[in-house]
Scaffold this motif. Structure first.
Motif, PDB file in Angstrom:
ATOM      1  N   PHE A 112      28.531  -8.445  29.751  1.00 30.41           N
ATOM      2  CA  PHE A 112      27.393  -7.988  30.540  1.00 30.41           C
ATOM      3  C   PHE A 112      26.719  -6.841  29.801  1.00 30.41           C
ATOM      4  O   PHE A 112      27.356  -6.115  29.026  1.00 30.41           O
ATOM      5  CB  PHE A 112      27.788  -7.585  31.965  1.00 30.41           C
ATOM      6  CG  PHE A 112      28.662  -6.358  32.052  1.00 30.41           C
ATOM      7  CD1 PHE A 112      28.114  -5.082  32.155  1.00 30.41           C
ATOM      8  CD2 PHE A 112      30.047  -6.478  32.047  1.00 30.41           C
ATOM      9  CE1 PHE A 112      28.911  -3.956  32.241  1.00 30.41           C
ATOM     10  CE2 PHE A 112      30.855  -5.351  32.135  1.00 30.41           C
ATOM     11  CZ  PHE A 112      30.291  -4.091  32.238  1.00 30.41           C
ATOM     12  N   ALA A 113      25.408  -6.707  30.020  1.00 32.04           N
ATOM     13  CA  ALA A 113      24.620  -5.693  29.309  1.00 32.04           C
ATOM     14  C   ALA A 113      23.789  -4.906  30.314  1.00 32.04           C
ATOM     15  O   ALA A 113      23.232  -5.470  31.251  1.00 32.04           O
ATOM     16  CB  ALA A 113      23.716  -6.346  28.274  1.00 32.04           C
ATOM     17  N   THR A 114      23.697  -3.610  30.073  1.00 31.40           N
ATOM     18  CA  THR A 114      22.903  -2.727  30.916  1.00 31.40           C
ATOM     19  C   THR A 114      21.844  -2.046  30.062  1.00 31.40           C
ATOM     20  O   THR A 114      22.179  -1.432  29.039  1.00 31.40           O
ATOM     21  CB  THR A 114      23.785  -1.649  31.577  1.00 31.40           C
ATOM     22  OG1 THR A 114      24.844  -2.279  32.299  1.00 31.40           O
ATOM     23  CG2 THR A 114      22.968  -0.780  32.521  1.00 31.40           C
TER      24      THR A 114
ATOM     25  N   SER B 179      32.805  -1.866  24.361  1.00 35.21           N
ATOM     26  CA  SER B 179      31.384  -1.625  24.620  1.00 35.21           C
ATOM     27  C   SER B 179      30.679  -1.252  23.333  1.00 35.21           C
ATOM     28  O   SER B 179      31.256  -0.592  22.462  1.00 35.21           O
ATOM     29  CB  SER B 179      31.203  -0.513  25.658  1.00 35.21           C
ATOM     30  OG  SER B 179      31.693  -0.929  26.910  1.00 35.21           O
TER      31      SER B 179
ATOM     32  N   THR C  83      22.164  -5.300  35.699  1.00 35.21           N
ATOM     33  CA  THR C  83      22.817  -5.772  34.482  1.00 35.21           C
ATOM     34  C   THR C  83      22.411  -7.206  34.177  1.00 35.21           C
ATOM     35  O   THR C  83      21.922  -7.935  35.037  1.00 35.21           O
ATOM     36  CB  THR C  83      24.355  -5.716  34.603  1.00 35.21           C
ATOM     37  OG1 THR C  83      24.767  -6.580  35.665  1.00 35.21           O
ATOM     38  CG2 THR C  83      24.836  -4.304  34.869  1.00 35.21           C
TER      39      THR C  83
ATOM     40  N   LYS D 281      14.990   0.078  34.093  1.00 38.85           N
ATOM     41  CA  LYS D 281      15.997  -0.862  33.588  1.00 38.85           C
ATOM     42  C   LYS D 281      15.742  -2.276  34.106  1.00 38.85           C
ATOM     43  O   LYS D 281      16.065  -3.257  33.430  1.00 38.85           O
ATOM     44  CB  LYS D 281      17.401  -0.409  33.978  1.00 38.85           C
ATOM     45  CG  LYS D 281      17.695  -0.362  35.451  1.00 38.85           C
ATOM     46  CD  LYS D 281      19.116   0.134  35.702  1.00 38.85           C
ATOM     47  CE  LYS D 281      19.423   0.221  37.197  1.00 38.85           C
ATOM     48  NZ  LYS D 281      20.792   0.740  37.438  1.00 38.85           N
TER      49      LYS D 281
ATOM     50  N   LEU E 285      15.211  -5.455  31.777  1.00 41.49           N
ATOM     51  CA  LEU E 285      16.016  -6.670  31.919  1.00 41.49           C
ATOM     52  C   LEU E 285      15.149  -7.917  31.795  1.00 41.49           C
ATOM     53  O   LEU E 285      15.527  -8.887  31.137  1.00 41.49           O
ATOM     54  CB  LEU E 285      16.721  -6.673  33.277  1.00 41.49           C
ATOM     55  CG  LEU E 285      18.061  -5.957  33.394  1.00 41.49           C
ATOM     56  CD1 LEU E 285      18.623  -6.108  34.793  1.00 41.49           C
ATOM     57  CD2 LEU E 285      19.058  -6.466  32.372  1.00 41.49           C
TER      58      LEU E 285
ATOM     59  N   LEU F 107      20.511  -1.772  24.674  1.00 37.81           N
ATOM     60  CA  LEU F 107      21.409  -2.429  25.622  1.00 37.81           C
ATOM     61  C   LEU F 107      22.831  -1.950  25.399  1.00 37.81           C
ATOM     62  O   LEU F 107      23.313  -1.928  24.260  1.00 37.81           O
ATOM     63  CB  LEU F 107      21.351  -3.950  25.444  1.00 37.81           C
ATOM     64  CG  LEU F 107      20.012  -4.603  25.786  1.00 37.81           C
ATOM     65  CD1 LEU F 107      19.930  -5.976  25.152  1.00 37.81           C
ATOM     66  CD2 LEU F 107      19.827  -4.692  27.291  1.00 37.81           C
TER      67      LEU F 107
END
Length: 303
Positions: free
Chosen positions: A251-253, A280, A233, A170, A174, A265
Motif C-alpha cells: 500500500f502507498a500513501t 517501507s 492510501t 493526498k 491518489l 509515495l
C-alpha cells in the motif's frame, strides 16, 4: 503525412493566466512565429476528440513546448495531461523540447521538472520580451556574454522555508498516481507482444487492472485501487483473478517531500516488489512504476 513540426511553439497554461499568455502569443506571431494555441483551434476541433487533438499538438507537431507553470497548473487535469504528453516527446527527442516559464512563487514537483532544467520567470519578462526570447530559441540565436558581476548577483538568492503547500491534497494525488500508473501500463503492455505475451491494462476512475497472459493462461495479475488501510492510501493486490484470490501486497500513501519540493509515495511493501516484507520506502510515481514493471518482467521470465 510529413513528420516535420508545423508549429514553432505550443503554449500550455492554466486559465487564470490566459491574458499574459495570449499577449505573449500575439507578440510571437508579430515576430513570425507559429504558435499552437487552444483558442485558435476551437472551430477546427469542433466535433473531434479534443484530448486526442491536444496530445497531437503538444507532441510531434511542434518544435518546442512552452508550459506556463503556476500554482494552478498541475492542479488541473487538462494542463497536467498536456505536460505528460510533452514529457514523452521530450524523452523521444533526447531533451530540450520543454521550455518552462514559471508564473509566481510556485514549487514545482521534481518528478515533473527536475532541478537541472532551466526555466524563465514570467515576472522578469513582459510579453514582448518573452516573445523575443522565444524567437531567439527557435532561430538558434544566443545571448551576448554577461558581465561576471551580473551573473553572480543573479545567482545570489535568499533561503526560503521549505513547507508543505496549503493546497496539497493526498486524495487528489491518489487520483493523479492511479491514472498515471494506468497510463504507463497501457503504453508498456503492448511491448510484451513481441515476446509472445498478451496483456491488457483496464483503467477506470476507481481501479487499474493489469493482466498478462501466455498461451491463454494468466501469468501476472495486478489490481491497483484506492483503499486498503484507509481512504488515503492506494492498495496493490496480486492474483485477484484466481478464485478466492485476495489480499493486499503493498500500500502507498501520498506525502509531500519538502526537500524535493513535490509529492512522493510512502510505499509499504509486503510481496509486490522484490524487497523484504513490511519494508517501507519513499519514491516518486515514476520510480514506483519502474519498480513494479521490473518485478513483473522478473516474474513472467520464469514462466
Amino acid at each position: 503525412m510529413s513528420n516535420e513540426p508545423i508549429y514553432d511553439l505550443a503554449f500550455s497554461f492554466a486559465g487564470e493566466h490566459r491574458d499574459y499568455v495570449e499577449a505573449t502569443k500575439l507578440q510571437c506571431e508579430q515576430l513570425g512565429l507559429k504558435v499552437f494555441y487552444d483558442k485558435d483551434l476551437n472551430n477546427e476541433w469542433w466535433g473531434n476528440n479534443y484530448i486526442r487533438e491536444q496530445r497531437t499538438g503538444y507532441g510531434r507537431q511542434t518544435r518546442y513546448f512552452v508550459p506556463f507553470i503556476s500554482v494552478e497548473y498541475f492542479e488541473k487535469p487538462i494542463p497536467r495531461d498536456e505536460f505528460e504528453a510533452a514529457m514523452w516527446t521530450d524523452v523521444e527527442r533526447g531533451g530540450g523540447y520543454i521550455l518552462p516559464v514559471v508564473i509566481g512563487d510556485v514549487q514545482i514537483p521534481e518528478d515533473r521538472l527536475p532541478r537541472h532544467r532551466h526555466y524563465l520567470k514570467a515576472e522578469d519578462y513582459s510579453p514582448a520580451q518573452l516573445a523575443q526570447e522565444m524567437k531567439r530559441k527557435v532561430s538558434g540565436e544566443t545571448h551576448p556574454p554577461k558581465d561576471v558581476a551580473d551573473v553572480v548577483a543573479g545567482a545570489m538568492t535568499l533561503r526560503m522555508p521549505k513547507v508543505v503547500p496549503q493546497n496539497f491534497s493526498k486524495y487528489q494525488e491518489l487520483e493523479v498516481v492511479l491514472q498515471y500508473l494506468g497510463q504507463q501500463f497501457q503504453k508498456a503492455i503492448p511491448r510484451l507482444h513481441s515476446a509472445g505475451f498478451a496483456g491488457t491494462a483496464r483503467v477506470s476512475a476507481e481501479r487499474v487492472a493489469v493482466r498478462v497472459e501466455k498461451s491463454g493462461s494468466t501469468v501476472y495479475a495486478l489490481d491497483i485501487y484506492p483503499g486498503g488501510l484507509s481512504d488515503g492510501t492506494l492498495a496493490f493486490s496480486l492474483d485477484q483473478h484466481r478464485l478466492g484470490g485476495s489480499g493486499m501486497h503493498a500500500f502507498a500513501t501520498p506525502v509531500y517531500d519538502r526537500e524535493a519540493g513535490g509529492p512522493r509515495l510512502e510505499l509499504t511493501n509486503f510481496s509486490l516488489l522484490d524487497m523484504s516484507g513490511g519494508v517501507s520506502r519513499t519514491m516518486t510515481k515514476d520510480e514506483l512504476f519502474t519498480a513494479i514493471w521490473d518485478r513483473l518482467i522478473e516474474q513472467i521470465e520464469r514462466r
